[in-house]
Design an enzyme around this catalytic site. Sequence first.
Site, short mmCIF file in Angstrom:
data_model
loop_
_atom_site.label_atom_id
_atom_site.label_comp_id
_atom_site.label_asym_id
_atom_site.label_seq_id
_atom_site.Cartn_x
_atom_site.Cartn_y
_atom_site.Cartn_z
N LEU A 176 0.85 -1.15 -0.19
CA LEU A 176 0.14 0.36 -0.40
C LEU A 176 0.93 1.84 -0.21
CD1 LEU A 176 -2.62 1.66 0.56
CD2 LEU A 176 -2.44 0.72 2.80
N CYS A 177 0.76 2.34 -0.77
CA CYS A 177 1.27 3.70 -0.93
C CYS A 177 2.62 3.37 -1.37
CB CYS A 177 0.74 4.30 0.86
SG CYS A 177 1.01 5.93 0.52
N HIS A 178 3.75 3.65 -0.14
CA HIS A 178 5.32 3.55 -0.33
C HIS A 178 5.19 2.15 0.14
CE1 HIS A 178 4.55 8.11 -0.11
NE2 HIS A 178 6.04 8.01 -1.29
N GLN A 224 10.62 6.05 -5.96
CA GLN A 224 9.51 4.48 -5.84
C GLN A 224 9.29 4.34 -7.33
OE1 GLN A 224 6.66 2.83 -3.58
NE2 GLN A 224 5.22 4.38 -4.11
#
Length: 281
Positions: A176-178, A224
Amino acid sequence: MGCCNSTATADGAYEPSPFTKFAAVKQTTDYKESVVSKKHSGNYKVLVVCTDEGRFEMANGKVFSSGNHPTEVYLPLLHFKAAGFSFEFATASGGPVALEMWAFPTKDRHVSALHEELKPLLASPTALASVDPALKGYAGIFLPGGHGAMVNLPSCGALGNLLRAAHELSLPTIALCHGPAALLAGREGGEFPYKGYKAVSFSDKTDKFTPSIGYIPGPLPWLQQEALRKEGMLVANESEKGEIVVDRELVTGDSPLAANGIGLRAAPMLVEAADSAANSM
Protein backbone atom coordinates in the site's frame (compact mmCIF):
# COMPACT_ATOMS: atom_id res chain seq x y z
CA MET A 1 9.32 28.59 10.28
CA GLY A 2 6.66 29.37 7.66
CA CYS A 3 3.45 27.39 7.42
CA CYS A 4 4.79 25.47 4.41
CA ASN A 5 8.20 24.62 5.84
CA SER A 6 8.81 21.22 7.41
CA THR A 7 9.01 21.35 11.19
CA ALA A 8 12.27 20.46 12.96
CA THR A 9 11.98 17.94 15.81
CA ALA A 10 14.11 17.58 18.92
CA ASP A 11 16.30 14.90 17.34
CA GLY A 12 17.14 17.05 14.30
CA ALA A 13 14.73 15.36 11.91
CA TYR A 14 11.74 17.04 10.24
CA GLU A 15 8.01 16.42 10.38
CA PRO A 16 5.48 17.79 7.86
CA SER A 17 4.64 21.48 8.05
CA PRO A 18 1.65 22.70 10.06
CA PHE A 19 -0.13 23.44 6.79
CA THR A 20 0.43 19.92 5.48
CA LYS A 21 -0.67 18.30 8.73
CA PHE A 22 -3.84 20.40 8.70
CA ALA A 23 -4.59 19.49 5.09
CA ALA A 24 -3.45 15.87 4.95
CA VAL A 25 -3.58 14.31 8.42
CA LYS A 26 -7.06 13.07 9.22
CA GLN A 27 -8.22 12.54 12.81
CA THR A 28 -10.64 9.81 11.75
CA THR A 29 -10.68 7.27 8.91
CA ASP A 30 -13.25 5.88 6.48
CA TYR A 31 -13.18 2.47 8.15
CA LYS A 32 -16.41 0.52 7.85
CA GLU A 33 -16.74 -2.73 9.77
CA SER A 34 -16.39 -5.81 7.59
CA VAL A 35 -19.31 -8.02 6.67
CA VAL A 36 -17.41 -11.30 6.41
CA SER A 37 -19.02 -13.94 4.22
CA LYS A 38 -16.34 -16.53 4.94
CA LYS A 39 -13.98 -16.42 7.91
CA HIS A 40 -10.71 -18.28 8.49
CA SER A 41 -11.11 -20.64 11.43
CA GLY A 42 -7.55 -21.95 11.68
CA ASN A 43 -4.26 -20.62 13.00
CA TYR A 44 -2.78 -19.00 9.91
CA LYS A 45 -1.23 -15.56 10.35
CA VAL A 46 -0.60 -12.55 8.16
CA LEU A 47 3.06 -11.51 8.07
CA VAL A 48 3.11 -7.72 8.47
CA VAL A 49 6.44 -6.38 7.19
CA CYS A 50 7.22 -2.97 8.64
CA THR A 51 10.22 -0.69 8.88
CA ASP A 52 12.37 -0.38 11.97
CA GLU A 53 14.06 2.73 10.55
CA GLY A 54 12.10 5.97 10.72
CA ARG A 55 14.87 8.38 9.76
CA PHE A 56 14.89 8.91 5.99
CA GLU A 57 17.63 11.16 4.60
CA MET A 58 16.54 13.34 1.69
CA ALA A 59 18.69 14.28 -1.30
CA ASN A 60 19.56 17.59 0.41
CA GLY A 61 20.80 15.85 3.58
CA LYS A 62 17.80 16.72 5.75
CA VAL A 63 16.20 13.81 7.59
CA PHE A 64 12.47 13.10 7.40
CA SER A 65 10.85 11.72 10.57
CA SER A 66 9.06 8.85 8.91
CA GLY A 67 8.17 5.20 9.48
CA ASN A 68 4.97 3.38 8.57
CA HIS A 69 1.76 5.38 8.24
CA PRO A 70 -0.67 4.33 11.05
CA THR A 71 -3.80 4.44 8.90
CA GLU A 72 -2.12 2.30 6.27
CA VAL A 73 -1.07 -0.24 8.88
CA TYR A 74 -4.25 -0.52 10.89
CA LEU A 75 -7.17 -0.16 8.47
CA PRO A 76 -6.26 -3.26 6.42
CA LEU A 77 -5.46 -5.16 9.63
CA LEU A 78 -8.93 -4.41 10.99
CA HIS A 79 -10.38 -6.26 8.01
CA PHE A 80 -7.86 -9.09 8.23
CA LYS A 81 -8.68 -9.50 11.92
CA ALA A 82 -12.40 -9.61 11.12
CA ALA A 83 -11.62 -12.36 8.61
CA GLY A 84 -10.11 -14.49 11.39
CA PHE A 85 -6.39 -13.78 11.18
CA SER A 86 -3.76 -13.01 13.78
CA PHE A 87 -0.57 -11.11 12.93
CA GLU A 88 3.16 -11.46 13.11
CA PHE A 89 5.11 -8.25 12.70
CA ALA A 90 8.58 -8.43 11.18
CA THR A 91 11.30 -5.84 10.55
CA ALA A 92 14.72 -6.00 8.96
CA SER A 93 16.62 -6.20 12.25
CA GLY A 94 13.88 -7.28 14.64
CA GLY A 95 13.91 -3.77 16.10
CA PRO A 96 10.64 -2.05 17.04
CA VAL A 97 8.31 -0.91 14.30
CA ALA A 98 8.70 2.80 13.48
CA LEU A 99 5.39 4.60 13.03
CA GLU A 100 4.62 8.10 11.76
CA MET A 101 2.81 9.01 14.97
CA TRP A 102 2.34 12.58 13.76
CA ALA A 103 -0.13 11.03 11.26
CA PHE A 104 -2.10 9.00 13.82
CA PRO A 105 -5.92 9.38 13.49
CA THR A 106 -6.41 10.18 17.17
CA LYS A 107 -10.21 10.35 17.06
CA ASP A 108 -10.69 6.98 15.35
CA ARG A 109 -11.70 4.51 18.06
CA HIS A 110 -11.24 1.43 15.86
CA VAL A 111 -7.67 2.34 14.93
CA SER A 112 -6.82 3.43 18.47
CA ALA A 113 -8.13 0.19 19.97
CA LEU A 114 -6.17 -1.99 17.53
CA HIS A 115 -3.03 0.08 18.12
CA GLU A 116 -3.27 -0.54 21.86
CA GLU A 117 -3.90 -4.25 21.30
CA LEU A 118 -0.91 -4.67 18.99
CA LYS A 119 1.61 -2.50 20.87
CA PRO A 120 3.49 -5.54 22.29
CA LEU A 121 3.90 -7.00 18.79
CA LEU A 122 5.16 -3.70 17.39
CA ALA A 123 7.67 -3.41 20.22
CA SER A 124 9.11 -6.91 19.68
CA PRO A 125 8.76 -7.94 16.04
CA THR A 126 10.48 -10.89 14.41
CA ALA A 127 13.66 -10.31 12.41
CA LEU A 128 12.89 -11.01 8.77
CA ALA A 129 15.79 -13.46 8.58
CA SER A 130 14.10 -15.52 11.32
CA VAL A 131 10.79 -15.95 9.50
CA ASP A 132 10.26 -19.49 8.15
CA PRO A 133 11.55 -19.24 4.55
CA ALA A 134 8.88 -21.73 3.46
CA LEU A 135 6.20 -19.42 4.92
CA LYS A 136 4.41 -22.31 6.60
CA GLY A 137 1.47 -21.06 8.63
CA TYR A 138 1.22 -17.72 6.83
CA ALA A 139 -1.76 -16.69 4.73
CA GLY A 140 0.08 -13.82 3.05
CA ILE A 141 2.40 -10.84 3.37
CA PHE A 142 1.32 -7.25 4.02
CA LEU A 143 3.61 -4.29 3.24
CA PRO A 144 2.07 -1.07 4.59
CA GLY A 145 3.26 2.31 3.42
CA GLY A 146 4.67 5.46 4.85
CA HIS A 147 7.92 6.76 3.38
CA GLY A 148 9.77 4.61 5.92
CA ALA A 149 9.07 1.61 3.69
CA MET A 150 11.66 3.10 1.30
CA VAL A 151 14.53 3.20 3.80
CA ASN A 152 15.94 -0.28 4.43
CA LEU A 153 13.32 -2.77 3.22
CA PRO A 154 14.04 -2.43 -0.54
CA SER A 155 17.59 -3.74 0.01
CA CYS A 156 16.70 -6.43 2.57
CA GLY A 157 17.80 -9.82 1.27
CA ALA A 158 15.76 -11.73 3.85
CA LEU A 159 12.61 -9.97 2.66
CA GLY A 160 13.58 -10.76 -0.92
CA ASN A 161 13.69 -14.46 -0.09
CA LEU A 162 10.23 -14.30 1.48
CA LEU A 163 8.72 -12.37 -1.43
CA ARG A 164 10.02 -14.90 -3.95
CA ALA A 165 8.69 -17.73 -1.77
CA ALA A 166 5.27 -16.06 -1.56
CA HIS A 167 5.31 -15.62 -5.33
CA GLU A 168 6.07 -19.31 -5.88
CA LEU A 169 3.27 -20.28 -3.47
CA SER A 170 0.84 -17.71 -4.92
CA LEU A 171 0.34 -16.29 -1.42
CA PRO A 172 -1.40 -12.91 -1.41
CA THR A 173 1.12 -10.08 -1.16
CA ILE A 174 -0.47 -6.75 -0.29
CA ALA A 175 1.41 -3.46 -0.69
CA LEU A 176 0.00 0.00 0.00
CA CYS A 177 1.12 3.54 -0.92
CA HIS A 178 4.94 3.49 -0.44
CA GLY A 179 4.80 -0.17 0.57
CA PRO A 180 5.35 -1.27 -3.05
CA ALA A 181 8.90 0.11 -2.72
CA ALA A 182 9.60 -2.85 -0.42
CA LEU A 183 8.79 -5.18 -3.33
CA LEU A 184 12.19 -4.17 -4.73
CA ALA A 185 13.72 -6.49 -2.14
CA GLY A 186 12.61 -9.27 -4.47
CA ARG A 187 15.64 -8.56 -6.65
CA GLU A 188 18.03 -9.06 -3.72
CA GLY A 189 19.63 -12.51 -4.04
CA GLY A 190 17.40 -13.73 -6.85
CA GLU A 191 15.22 -12.89 -9.81
CA PHE A 192 12.68 -10.10 -9.34
CA PRO A 193 9.32 -11.90 -9.17
CA TYR A 194 6.96 -9.13 -10.26
CA LYS A 195 8.18 -8.34 -13.77
CA GLY A 196 5.13 -7.68 -15.94
CA TYR A 197 2.78 -7.22 -12.96
CA LYS A 198 0.31 -4.34 -12.97
CA ALA A 199 0.34 -2.19 -9.83
CA VAL A 200 -0.40 1.21 -8.33
CA SER A 201 1.48 3.13 -5.66
CA PHE A 202 1.93 6.61 -4.29
CA SER A 203 2.97 8.49 -7.39
CA ASP A 204 6.37 9.92 -8.21
CA LYS A 205 4.56 13.00 -9.51
CA THR A 206 3.13 13.72 -6.06
CA ASP A 207 6.38 12.83 -4.30
CA LYS A 208 8.17 15.42 -6.46
CA PHE A 209 5.59 18.02 -5.43
CA THR A 210 5.41 17.42 -1.67
CA PRO A 211 8.68 19.19 -0.72
CA SER A 212 7.12 22.44 -1.92
CA ILE A 213 4.40 22.25 0.76
CA GLY A 214 6.70 20.99 3.49
CA TYR A 215 5.44 17.42 3.69
CA ILE A 216 9.00 16.17 3.31
CA PRO A 217 12.02 18.42 3.98
CA GLY A 218 13.59 18.00 0.55
CA PRO A 219 13.57 15.92 -2.63
CA LEU A 220 13.55 12.16 -2.16
CA PRO A 221 16.87 10.42 -2.91
CA TRP A 222 15.05 8.07 -5.28
CA LEU A 223 11.53 7.51 -6.61
CA GLN A 224 9.63 4.28 -6.09
CA GLN A 225 7.60 4.19 -9.31
CA GLU A 226 10.70 4.86 -11.40
CA ALA A 227 12.56 2.04 -9.62
CA LEU A 228 9.65 -0.42 -9.95
CA ARG A 229 9.28 0.34 -13.65
CA LYS A 230 12.98 -0.31 -14.18
CA GLU A 231 12.35 -3.81 -12.82
CA GLY A 232 9.58 -4.34 -15.36
CA MET A 233 6.48 -3.56 -13.30
CA LEU A 234 3.59 -1.80 -15.01
CA VAL A 235 2.85 1.08 -12.62
CA ALA A 236 0.56 3.48 -14.42
CA ASN A 237 -1.02 5.90 -11.93
CA GLU A 238 0.12 9.52 -11.68
CA SER A 239 -2.16 10.59 -8.83
CA GLU A 240 -3.86 9.21 -5.73
CA LYS A 241 -7.56 8.36 -5.97
CA GLY A 242 -7.87 5.33 -3.71
CA GLU A 243 -7.21 2.99 -6.63
CA ILE A 244 -6.57 -0.72 -5.99
CA VAL A 245 -5.13 -3.19 -8.50
CA VAL A 246 -5.12 -6.98 -8.20
CA ASP A 247 -2.75 -8.86 -10.51
CA ARG A 248 -2.45 -12.55 -9.68
CA GLU A 249 -1.32 -12.77 -6.03
CA LEU A 250 -0.25 -9.12 -5.81
CA VAL A 251 -2.66 -6.51 -4.43
CA THR A 252 -1.57 -2.85 -4.49
CA GLY A 253 -3.20 0.41 -3.41
CA ASP A 254 -2.15 3.94 -4.26
CA SER A 255 -2.38 5.82 -0.94
CA PRO A 256 -4.11 6.03 2.45
CA LEU A 257 -7.28 6.59 0.41
CA ALA A 258 -7.03 2.91 -0.56
CA ALA A 259 -6.38 1.57 2.96
CA ASN A 260 -9.97 0.59 3.75
CA GLY A 261 -10.64 -0.80 0.28
CA ILE A 262 -7.48 -2.84 0.09
CA GLY A 263 -8.37 -4.52 3.38
CA LEU A 264 -11.81 -5.42 2.05
CA ARG A 265 -10.37 -6.68 -1.24
CA ALA A 266 -7.49 -8.70 0.21
CA ALA A 267 -9.22 -10.34 3.19
CA PRO A 268 -11.13 -12.94 1.11
CA MET A 269 -7.93 -13.74 -0.80
CA LEU A 270 -6.15 -14.43 2.49
CA VAL A 271 -8.98 -16.70 3.64
CA GLU A 272 -8.85 -18.63 0.36
CA ALA A 273 -5.06 -18.97 0.53
CA ALA A 274 -5.11 -20.16 4.13
CA ASP A 275 -7.90 -22.67 3.55
CA SER A 276 -6.18 -23.97 0.43
CA ALA A 277 -2.88 -24.44 2.29
CA ALA A 278 -4.64 -26.16 5.21
CA ASN A 279 -6.52 -28.53 2.90
CA SER A 280 -3.32 -29.53 1.09
CA MET A 281 -1.62 -30.71 4.26
